[in-house]
Write an enzyme that holds these catalytic residues in place. Sequence first.
Site, mmCIF file in Angstrom:
data_model
loop_
_atom_site.group_PDB
_atom_site.id
_atom_site.type_symbol
_atom_site.label_atom_id
_atom_site.label_comp_id
_atom_site.label_asym_id
_atom_site.label_seq_id
_atom_site.Cartn_x
_atom_site.Cartn_y
_atom_site.Cartn_z
ATOM 1 N N GLU A 127 -0.569 -7.096 0.127
ATOM 2 C CA GLU A 127 -1.250 -7.228 1.433
ATOM 3 C C GLU A 127 -2.414 -8.207 1.427
ATOM 4 O O GLU A 127 -3.483 -7.918 1.961
ATOM 5 C CB GLU A 127 -1.709 -5.838 1.917
ATOM 6 C CG GLU A 127 -0.550 -4.865 2.042
ATOM 7 C CD GLU A 127 -0.960 -3.448 2.419
ATOM 8 O OE1 GLU A 127 -2.162 -3.183 2.588
ATOM 9 O OE2 GLU A 127 -0.055 -2.594 2.540
ATOM 10 N N ASN A 169 3.942 -8.253 -2.218
ATOM 11 C CA ASN A 169 4.375 -7.220 -1.266
ATOM 12 C C ASN A 169 3.458 -7.225 -0.044
ATOM 13 O O ASN A 169 2.230 -7.293 -0.191
ATOM 14 C CB ASN A 169 4.285 -5.855 -1.987
ATOM 15 C CG ASN A 169 4.964 -4.723 -1.256
ATOM 16 O OD1 ASN A 169 6.144 -4.819 -0.924
ATOM 17 N ND2 ASN A 169 4.230 -3.641 -1.022
ATOM 18 N N HIS A 206 7.418 -1.434 7.764
ATOM 19 C CA HIS A 206 6.922 -0.292 8.538
ATOM 20 C C HIS A 206 7.087 -0.655 10.013
ATOM 21 O O HIS A 206 6.205 -1.287 10.600
ATOM 22 C CB HIS A 206 5.445 -0.025 8.224
ATOM 23 C CG HIS A 206 5.186 0.426 6.822
ATOM 24 N ND1 HIS A 206 5.613 1.644 6.345
ATOM 25 C CD2 HIS A 206 4.553 -0.175 5.789
ATOM 26 C CE1 HIS A 206 5.243 1.780 5.078
ATOM 27 N NE2 HIS A 206 4.605 0.684 4.715
ATOM 28 N N GLU A 235 9.119 -0.461 1.712
ATOM 29 C CA GLU A 235 8.424 0.737 2.225
ATOM 30 C C GLU A 235 8.980 1.124 3.592
ATOM 31 O O GLU A 235 8.223 1.479 4.502
ATOM 32 C CB GLU A 235 6.915 0.473 2.322
ATOM 33 C CG GLU A 235 6.274 0.051 1.012
ATOM 34 C CD GLU A 235 4.763 -0.159 1.089
ATOM 35 O OE1 GLU A 235 4.152 0.224 2.099
ATOM 36 O OE2 GLU A 235 4.205 -0.704 0.115
ATOM 37 N N ASP A 237 10.117 2.473 6.950
ATOM 38 C CA ASP A 237 10.121 3.611 7.867
ATOM 39 C C ASP A 237 10.128 3.054 9.283
ATOM 40 O O ASP A 237 9.694 1.931 9.517
ATOM 41 C CB ASP A 237 8.972 4.614 7.616
ATOM 42 C CG ASP A 237 7.583 4.005 7.512
ATOM 43 O OD1 ASP A 237 7.351 2.895 8.040
ATOM 44 O OD2 ASP A 237 6.708 4.666 6.909
HETATM 45 O O1 G3I Z 1 -5.319 13.246 -2.887
HETATM 46 C C1 G3I Z 1 -6.388 13.340 -1.947
HETATM 47 C C2 G3I Z 1 -6.754 14.772 -1.711
HETATM 48 O O2 G3I Z 1 -7.272 15.308 -2.897
HETATM 49 C C3 G3I Z 1 -7.804 14.830 -0.573
HETATM 50 O O3 G3I Z 1 -8.103 16.149 -0.284
HETATM 51 C C4 G3I Z 1 -7.265 14.137 0.656
HETATM 52 C C5 G3I Z 1 -8.305 14.103 1.792
HETATM 53 O O4 G3I Z 1 -8.199 12.942 2.557
HETATM 54 O O5 G3I Z 1 -6.936 12.820 0.341
HETATM 55 C C6 G3I Z 1 -5.922 12.716 -0.644
HETATM 56 O O6 G3I Z 1 -5.657 11.354 -0.895
HETATM 57 C C7 G3I Z 1 -4.935 10.687 0.127
HETATM 58 C C8 G3I Z 1 -3.668 10.125 -0.510
HETATM 59 O O7 G3I Z 1 -2.976 9.352 0.447
HETATM 60 C C9 G3I Z 1 -2.725 11.215 -1.029
HETATM 61 O O8 G3I Z 1 -2.293 12.005 0.040
HETATM 62 C C10 G3I Z 1 -5.788 9.568 0.674
HETATM 63 O O9 G3I Z 1 -6.888 10.112 1.379
HETATM 64 C C11 G3I Z 1 -4.987 8.705 1.588
HETATM 65 O O10 G3I Z 1 -5.756 7.563 1.945
HETATM 66 C C12 G3I Z 1 -3.740 8.240 0.888
HETATM 67 O O11 G3I Z 1 -2.968 7.501 1.826
HETATM 68 C C13 G3I Z 1 -2.013 6.643 1.269
HETATM 69 C C14 G3I Z 1 -2.302 5.224 1.712
HETATM 70 O O12 G3I Z 1 -1.268 4.363 1.270
HETATM 71 C C15 G3I Z 1 -3.625 4.740 1.138
HETATM 72 O O13 G3I Z 1 -3.820 3.412 1.366
HETATM 73 C C16 G3I Z 1 -0.634 7.086 1.724
HETATM 74 O O14 G3I Z 1 -0.322 8.346 1.108
HETATM 75 C C17 G3I Z 1 0.412 6.064 1.336
HETATM 76 O O15 G3I Z 1 1.652 6.387 1.950
HETATM 77 C C18 G3I Z 1 -0.016 4.686 1.816
HETATM 78 O O16 G3I Z 1 0.955 3.755 1.390
HETATM 79 C C19 G3I Z 1 0.712 2.409 1.778
HETATM 80 C C20 G3I Z 1 1.189 1.512 0.655
HETATM 81 O O17 G3I Z 1 0.537 1.844 -0.533
HETATM 82 C C21 G3I Z 1 0.955 0.052 0.998
HETATM 83 N N1 G3I Z 1 1.558 -0.300 2.279
HETATM 84 C C22 G3I Z 1 1.197 0.566 3.388
HETATM 85 C C23 G3I Z 1 1.475 2.028 3.065
HETATM 86 C C24 G3I Z 1 1.163 2.916 4.241
HETATM 87 O O18 G3I Z 1 -0.195 2.902 4.560
#
Ligand code: G3I
Length: 302
Positions: A127, A169, A206, A235, A237
């Site tokens: 990105e 990516n 996405h 990725e 969806d």
């Molecule tokens: O694990 C913690 C947990 O302990 C805490 O209580 C909770 C509270 O917010 O957060 C949890 O972490 C989260 C993590 O996902 C696991 O669920 C983060 O806040 C959250 O920001 C994180 O989001 C991820 C996101 O990337 C971060 O940038 C998404 O799961 C994930 O699907 C998303 O994936 C990205 C790709 O890496 C790059 N392209 C876009 C895609 C979608 O945004």
Amino acid sequence: ASTLGAAAAQSGRYFGTAIASGRLGDSAYTTIAGREFNMVTPENEMKIDATEPQQGQFNFSGGDQVYNWAVQHGMRVRGHTLAWHSQQPGWMQSLSGSALRQAMINHINGVMAHYKGKLAYWDVVNEAFADGGSGGRRDSNLQRTGNDWIEVAFRTARAADPNVKLCYNDYNIENWSAAKTQGVYNMVKDFKSRGVPIDCVGFQSHFNSGSPYTSNFRTTLQSFAALGVDVAITELDVQGASATTYANVTNDCLAVSRCVGMTVWGVRDSDSWRSGDTPLLFDGNGNKKSAYTSVLNALNAG
Ligand code: G3I
């Protein structure tokens, strides 16, 4: 074939999913994932904040959990991701200039050494281009270290593990008419002409109402492949999970010989980062949706 992975394998491709380590204890989840897919991307566990929470102190517990689950189920793994403006640990967010540049290099070397020889692909840079009409780079602390940061990341990665395929990516680079797509295309063209080591481009895909699927996606995949890189849907969806859109994306990949595979960003709708959009192939109860059948049929027909 009766599963996505086996159907994709008929044409030498893979069909993958993002896997979250926190869900590996959910047997409904692992049953579907273990049956349907043959490639895994750790959803968060190999990101910078997870793997180097303190500078110079690496932690591979989550990444290894997902990696081991994949290998135990006969699947390969796409590493995600080594250099990114987002999900940086606090210590990295506060760095700039040559200290940040060296920290990026050290991070790539540290993580790639741990997974050397184990992964099929690495998303080396994620990105890095701006949204909107500029077609230029995204402003970030990494970009402010100098425009060459991306090629430095790729050269570092090649030296660290010469056998893994190195990918750029990004999202919203599926529409051939978009300035962002052209910006990435021009970077890859430049890299290939100057011998910067890049093997593949990942199109996150996405799709939603703000950035819908467009039928020129196939032109985009073909155009990048013609530069001499593999392409992949990394990725996927689709807001609302239109069966037609899922079939179109599948057929676009099948039409391009260098499109090596597709990955959906989660198993069930309830596992999605956009669960409210019900964008995936299985509903929250683990039932196959019409989009699932349309992807499977397209893979079997191709
Ligand atoms: O694990 C913690 C947990 O302990 C805490 O209580 C909770 C509270 O917010 O957060 C949890 O972490 C989260 C993590 O996902 C696991 O669920 C983060 O806040 C959250 O920001 C994180 O989001 C991820 C996101 O990337 C971060 O940038 C998404 O799961 C994930 O699907 C998303 O994936 C990205 C790709 O890496 C790059 N392209 C876009 C895609 C979608 O945004």
